[in-house]
Enzyme design. Structure first.
Site, PDB file in Angstrom:
ATOM      1  N   GLY A 210       0.822  -1.223   0.000  1.00  7.15           N
ATOM      2  CA  GLY A 210       0.000   0.000   0.000  1.00  7.15           C
ATOM      3  C   GLY A 210       0.843   1.255   0.000  1.00  7.15           C
ATOM      4  O   GLY A 210       2.059   1.225  -0.273  1.00  7.15           O
TER       5      GLY A 210
ATOM      6  N   TYR B 260     -15.093   1.791   9.864  1.00  4.04           N
ATOM      7  CA  TYR B 260     -13.631   1.830   9.970  1.00  4.04           C
ATOM      8  C   TYR B 260     -13.207   2.369  11.333  1.00  4.04           C
ATOM      9  O   TYR B 260     -12.360   1.793  12.019  1.00  4.04           O
ATOM     10  CB  TYR B 260     -13.096   2.724   8.850  1.00  4.04           C
ATOM     11  CG  TYR B 260     -11.614   2.926   8.813  1.00  4.04           C
ATOM     12  CD1 TYR B 260     -11.035   4.094   9.335  1.00  4.04           C
ATOM     13  CD2 TYR B 260     -10.768   1.977   8.252  1.00  4.04           C
ATOM     14  CE1 TYR B 260      -9.668   4.295   9.292  1.00  4.04           C
ATOM     15  CE2 TYR B 260      -9.397   2.176   8.203  1.00  4.04           C
ATOM     16  CZ  TYR B 260      -8.851   3.339   8.725  1.00  4.04           C
ATOM     17  OH  TYR B 260      -7.494   3.537   8.690  1.00  4.04           O
TER      18      TYR B 260
ATOM     19  N   LYS C   4      -8.267  12.503 -11.367  1.00  3.68           N
ATOM     20  CA  LYS C   4      -9.333  13.251 -12.048  1.00  3.68           C
ATOM     21  C   LYS C   4      -8.786  14.415 -12.858  1.00  3.68           C
ATOM     22  O   LYS C   4      -9.176  14.651 -14.002  1.00  3.68           O
ATOM     23  CB  LYS C   4     -10.360  13.786 -11.028  1.00  3.68           C
ATOM     24  CG  LYS C   4     -11.339  12.729 -10.545  1.00  3.68           C
ATOM     25  CD  LYS C   4     -12.337  13.271  -9.529  1.00  3.68           C
ATOM     26  CE  LYS C   4     -13.238  12.130  -9.060  1.00  3.68           C
ATOM     27  NZ  LYS C   4     -14.018  12.498  -7.862  1.00  3.68           N
TER      28      LYS C   4
HETATM   29  O1  GFB Z   1      -9.604  11.669   1.911  1.00  2.00           O
HETATM   30  P1  GFB Z   1     -11.065  11.837   1.888  1.00  2.00           P
HETATM   31  O2  GFB Z   1     -11.833  11.080   0.863  1.00  2.00           O
HETATM   32  O3  GFB Z   1     -11.773  11.411   3.222  1.00  2.00           O
HETATM   33  O4  GFB Z   1     -11.357  13.419   1.765  1.00  2.00           O
HETATM   34  P2  GFB Z   1     -11.855  12.108   4.670  1.00  2.00           P
HETATM   35  C1  GFB Z   1     -12.664  13.781   1.621  1.00  2.00           C
HETATM   36  C2  GFB Z   1     -12.794  15.296   1.389  1.00  2.00           C
HETATM   37  O5  GFB Z   1     -12.295  15.608   0.082  1.00  2.00           O
HETATM   38  C3  GFB Z   1     -14.281  15.592   1.401  1.00  2.00           C
HETATM   39  C4  GFB Z   1     -13.399  16.038  -0.738  1.00  2.00           C
HETATM   40  O6  GFB Z   1     -14.478  16.918   1.822  1.00  2.00           O
HETATM   41  C5  GFB Z   1     -14.623  15.408  -0.064  1.00  2.00           C
HETATM   42  O7  GFB Z   1     -15.809  16.146  -0.409  1.00  2.00           O
HETATM   43  N1  GFB Z   1     -13.231  15.555  -2.110  1.00  2.00           N
HETATM   44  C6  GFB Z   1     -13.311  16.323  -3.206  1.00  2.00           C
HETATM   45  C7  GFB Z   1     -12.964  14.291  -2.484  1.00  2.00           C
HETATM   46  N2  GFB Z   1     -13.144  15.587  -4.323  1.00  2.00           N
HETATM   47  C8  GFB Z   1     -12.920  14.309  -3.892  1.00  2.00           C
HETATM   48  C9  GFB Z   1     -12.670  13.096  -4.577  1.00  2.00           C
HETATM   49  O8  GFB Z   1     -12.627  13.039  -5.820  1.00  2.00           O
HETATM   50  N3  GFB Z   1     -12.459  11.985  -3.816  1.00  2.00           N
HETATM   51  C10 GFB Z   1     -12.499  12.025  -2.442  1.00  2.00           C
HETATM   52  N4  GFB Z   1     -12.265  10.891  -1.765  1.00  2.00           N
HETATM   53  N5  GFB Z   1     -12.762  13.177  -1.755  1.00  2.00           N
HETATM   54  C11 GFB Z   1     -10.694   9.966   5.456  1.00  2.00           C
HETATM   55  C12 GFB Z   1     -11.156   8.567   5.713  1.00  2.00           C
HETATM   56  O9  GFB Z   1     -11.821  10.820   5.595  1.00  2.00           O
HETATM   57  O10 GFB Z   1      -9.761  10.394   6.423  1.00  2.00           O
HETATM   58  C13 GFB Z   1      -9.969   7.647   5.638  1.00  2.00           C
HETATM   59  O11 GFB Z   1     -12.122   8.219   4.720  1.00  2.00           O
HETATM   60  C14 GFB Z   1      -8.788   8.168   6.387  1.00  2.00           C
HETATM   61  O12 GFB Z   1     -10.345   6.380   6.132  1.00  2.00           O
HETATM   62  C15 GFB Z   1      -8.567   9.659   6.285  1.00  2.00           C
HETATM   63  O13 GFB Z   1      -8.912   7.789   7.722  1.00  2.00           O
HETATM   64  C16 GFB Z   1      -7.606  10.164   7.355  1.00  2.00           C
HETATM   65  O14 GFB Z   1     -10.681  12.953   4.972  1.00  2.00           O
HETATM   66  O15 GFB Z   1     -13.207  12.754   4.772  1.00  2.00           O
END
Ligand code: GFB
Length: 310
Positions: free
Chosen positions: A12, A134, A185
């Protein structure tokens, strides 16, 4: 110094940072992945670890994903992670492994709590809905480590990652974390000359930390940290999703329209972690700033595309 070190989940994001790491010649990393054992099976976990008789374990293996994957699969995220963590810690205990470092993350912490978060606040409130499965599984990892320290005297510790990114991340457009998905993207939007649609308002703040920095702190913790309180691997720097998109777009010289799709969830608005303990214990630690880290990750992505984890 620990000589024979098993690294679980080594294919990973953080595992590949360990593969890049320079360590003393008498230290030997054993990089484990699914082909060595399905860590959801205790028998396979114990047999696998026994065959390597490690001095120490860096436990990275987990079912992970971004906000999209976590929100849509809470049961799978709970089930897989609770089994993996329970098995890894129990096998390490039975084999009398001298040191084990496991991973938590800031999304496991309470959604509403005193900011910036310190390691002892882990159980002071419910996690954000988007990380329900999670987060609860990972909280039991910390409980198990603490219980084993208390009953068996195991030297099991936890480090806490923030929003991590870097080469060999999971760049899946739906299930990846924000940085990796957005790099993918913007790469595609640039290539196809199309506008970019970004989830949410762009307002949420995150602490984006480069994978190699996290591997460095984790290895330091393996050798130097033995406190039951989870150690925040915090850079102390928050950036908005909007800032992030700007940095990535600059790297690709992306000039097309950016659409903020606020029909998609923002998730937690912010989850800042406290960097004071790390600064005190490891004052020489210098973090890679966002522009440098994105530069390295975009360069890696363009060199390897389309052979990327997707
Ligand atoms: O990293 P992420 O997906 O999760 O970030 P979290 C999410 C933020 O990025 C949200 C915005 O505010 C989404 O609206 N965002 C914008 C996007 N465009 C995108 C996109 O194309 N993909 C994604 N994924 N987000 C994570 C946990 O939460 O925190 C993990 O899901 C991990 O398990 C990490 O623990 C520390 O930050 O919300």
């Amino acid at each position: 110094m620990n000589k024979r070190i098993i690294i679980t989940g080594s294919d990973g994001l953080i595992g590949s940072a360990f593969r890049r790491m320079k360590v003393p010649s008498n230290v030997e990393f054993t990089f484990l992945n699914r082909s060595h054992a399905d860590l959801r099976s205790f028998t396979q976990t114990l047999e696998c670890f026994k065959s390597f008789s490690p001095d120490a374990i860096i436990h990275l293996a987990a079912k992970v994903g971004g906000i999209g994957a976590n929100s849509s699969q809470p049961g799978t995220f709970f089930h897989d992670n609770i089994l993996i963590n329970t098995n890894v810690l129990e096998a390490a205990r039975q084999l009398k492994v001298k040191k084990l470092v496991s991973f938590l993350s800031t999304c496991v912490f309470p959604n509403q709590t005193k900011f910036p978060m310190t390691g002892n606040q882990l159980h002071d409130g419910i996690p954000h809905e988007s990380n329900f499965g999670y987060a609860h599984a990972k909280r039991m990892l910390e409980v198990q480590a603490r219980a084993y320290r208390k009953e068996f005297g195991c030297s099991f510790v936890n480090v806490v990652g923030t929003n991590l990114y870097g080469p060999n991340d999971n760049f899946n457009l739906k299930d990846g974390h924000a940085v990796a998905s957005l790099i993918h993207k913007i790469y595609l939007a640039k290539k196809n000359g199309q506008p970019l649609s970004v989830w949410g308002t762009g307002k949420p703040l995150r602490e984006f930390v480069f994978a190699d920095d996290v591997a460095k702190i984790t290895y330091w913790a393996l050798e130097n940290y033995d406190d039951e309180e989870p150690l925040m691997m915090s850079s102390g720097v928050e950036s908005s999703i909007k800032d992030l998109v700007g940095v990535i777009a600059d790297k690709f010289n992306f000039k097309e329209k950016i659409i903020w799709d606020d029909s998609k969830q923002d998730g937690q608005l912010r989850k800042p972690s406290d960097d004071s303990k790390l600064k005190k214990l490891y004052p020489d630690m210098k973090f890679t700033n966002l522009a440098q880290g994105i530069e390295k990750t975009v360069a890696w992505f363009e060199e390897h595309y389309p052979n990327i984890r997707n």
